[in-house]
Scaffold this motif. Structure first.
Motif, short mmCIF file in Angstrom:
data_model
loop_
_atom_site.label_atom_id
_atom_site.label_comp_id
_atom_site.label_asym_id
_atom_site.label_seq_id
_atom_site.Cartn_x
_atom_site.Cartn_y
_atom_site.Cartn_z
N ASP A 207 -6.66 -1.34 -2.73
CA ASP A 207 -5.72 -1.78 -1.69
C ASP A 207 -4.28 -1.55 -2.15
O ASP A 207 -3.45 -1.00 -1.42
CB ASP A 207 -5.97 -3.26 -1.39
CG ASP A 207 -5.10 -3.79 -0.26
OD1 ASP A 207 -4.35 -3.00 0.36
OD2 ASP A 207 -5.16 -4.99 0.02
N GLU B 197 -1.30 1.34 -0.72
CA GLU B 197 -0.01 1.03 -0.13
C GLU B 197 1.04 2.06 -0.54
O GLU B 197 1.85 2.50 0.26
CB GLU B 197 0.45 -0.37 -0.55
CG GLU B 197 -0.38 -1.50 0.05
CD GLU B 197 0.05 -2.85 -0.45
OE1 GLU B 197 1.07 -2.92 -1.20
OE2 GLU B 197 -0.60 -3.86 -0.13
N HIS C 256 0.47 5.45 1.11
CA HIS C 256 0.84 5.49 2.54
C HIS C 256 2.35 5.43 2.77
O HIS C 256 2.80 5.67 3.89
CB HIS C 256 0.20 4.32 3.27
CG HIS C 256 -1.25 4.53 3.58
ND1 HIS C 256 -1.71 5.63 4.28
CD2 HIS C 256 -2.36 3.78 3.28
CE1 HIS C 256 -3.02 5.55 4.42
NE2 HIS C 256 -3.44 4.45 3.81
N GLN C 257 3.11 5.10 1.75
CA GLN C 257 4.55 4.94 1.94
C GLN C 257 5.19 6.29 2.28
O GLN C 257 4.83 7.32 1.72
CB GLN C 257 5.21 4.36 0.69
CG GLN C 257 4.91 2.88 0.50
CD GLN C 257 5.57 2.32 -0.75
OE1 GLN C 257 6.22 3.05 -1.50
NE2 GLN C 257 5.42 1.04 -0.98
#
Length: 303
Positions: free
Chosen positions: A294, A298, A301-302
């Protein structure tokens, strides 16, 4: 009434036939649907190394849609503990199940996971103090380029992450502190940070090297001590890596992770630090891996 009854029987029979045909078709395709939703792990792969003068084992997890797409994927490099090899995260860490579940539930992006073998010939993921086992050099100079050429891997820092447990957790610290420009995230789990003070380091290094020069031990300590590297991290590099550090409250190595957390706080290095319920075992590491997937996603995906 008999005509109506016959018509009713015909309708029922026709409907049942259609139902049975559909049900049978679903049974035939179910294995293919299930397999299409599962990633694949290959855990006895090898690659040549000139630096280590040997073939090196590794394992790789390929996400569910890898075989059916032509897209490129981010990569998580995963390191094992001192008594294990690349199969540990596969067999005991259940990496396939955990990654498949996280991807299916949308808590992790599809990614390639590469598991190193740091237990062949010599043990460890970092360069040896004597300079005759330079595993860290192998990893950065040979393995990462090999993986990014062999697999459809994204090659930017943003799409590369590292994590590991125990010995591998200590190496995760060292890799990301030595080369923060290489990783978007680093996640040490139950990390073994090694000697805390220079005196502890001298005792540790001299056990197997009684005639080693003190200057060699001092220089090695400065370049491989997690706490020393944190304290001396250049200001421009402090925010290059997203850190997630976790350890169990019943783990004998919890003090080292706590000291790393304190040092990062003093050095103003952004990080997340978690003391969770658990010990130095696979129950804790399996639960932690889901959180790691997870966390690294993050960064992947930034924008």
């Amino acid at each position: 009434m008999s005509n109506i009854s016959q018509l009713f029987d015909i309708i029922i029979n026709h409907t049942m036939k259609k139902f049975l045909i559909v049900a049978f078709a679903l049974l035939l395709v179910q294995p293919f649907i299930a397999s299409a939703q599962m990633g694949r792990v290959f855990d006895h792969l090898t690659m040549p190394s000139k630096i280590l003068n040997s073939n090196r084992n590794y394992a790789v997890y390929l996400p569910p849609d890898y075989e059916t797409s032509d897209r490129t994927y981010p990569v998580l490099y995963l390191l094992h503990g001192s008594l294990d090899d690349q199969t540990g995260w596969v067999q005991f860490g259940e990496v396939t199940h955990i990654a498949d579940k996280a991807i299916a539930e949308g808590t992790a992006t599809p990614m390639i996971i590469v598991i190193l073998d740091g237990n062949g010939g010599h043990r460890g993921f970092v360069n040896d103090i004597k300079g005759d086992w330079n595993f860290e050099d192998f990893f950065f100079k040979e393995m990462i380029p090999f993986i990014e050429k062999k697999y459809r891997a994204k090659t930017e820092q943003k799409y590369r992450a590292v994590s590991g447990l125990s010995m591998g957790g200590g190496a995760t610290f060292i890799y990301a502190l030595h080369y923060p420009e290489m990783f978007s995230s680093a996640c040490p789990l139950s990390g073994d940070i090694g000697p805390v003070t220079l005196e502890d380091a001298r005792k540790s290094y001299s056990r197997g090297n009684p005639n080693m020069a003190d200057s060699t031990m001092v220089n090695y300590y400065k370049s491989h001590s997690v706490l020393s590297m944190i304290e001396n991290m250049p200001e421009a590099k402090k925010k290059l890596v997203r850190w997630y550090i976790t350890v169990g409250d019943q783990d004998n190595l919890s003090e080292g992770s706590a000291l790393a957390h304190i040092a990062m706080r003093k050095a103003n290095i952004p990080h997340e630090f978690r003391i969770e319920s658990g010990g130095h075992n696979w129950v804790f590491w399996r639960a932690s891996l889901a959180k790691v997937l997870d966390f690294v996603s993050e960064a992947f995906h930034q924008p």
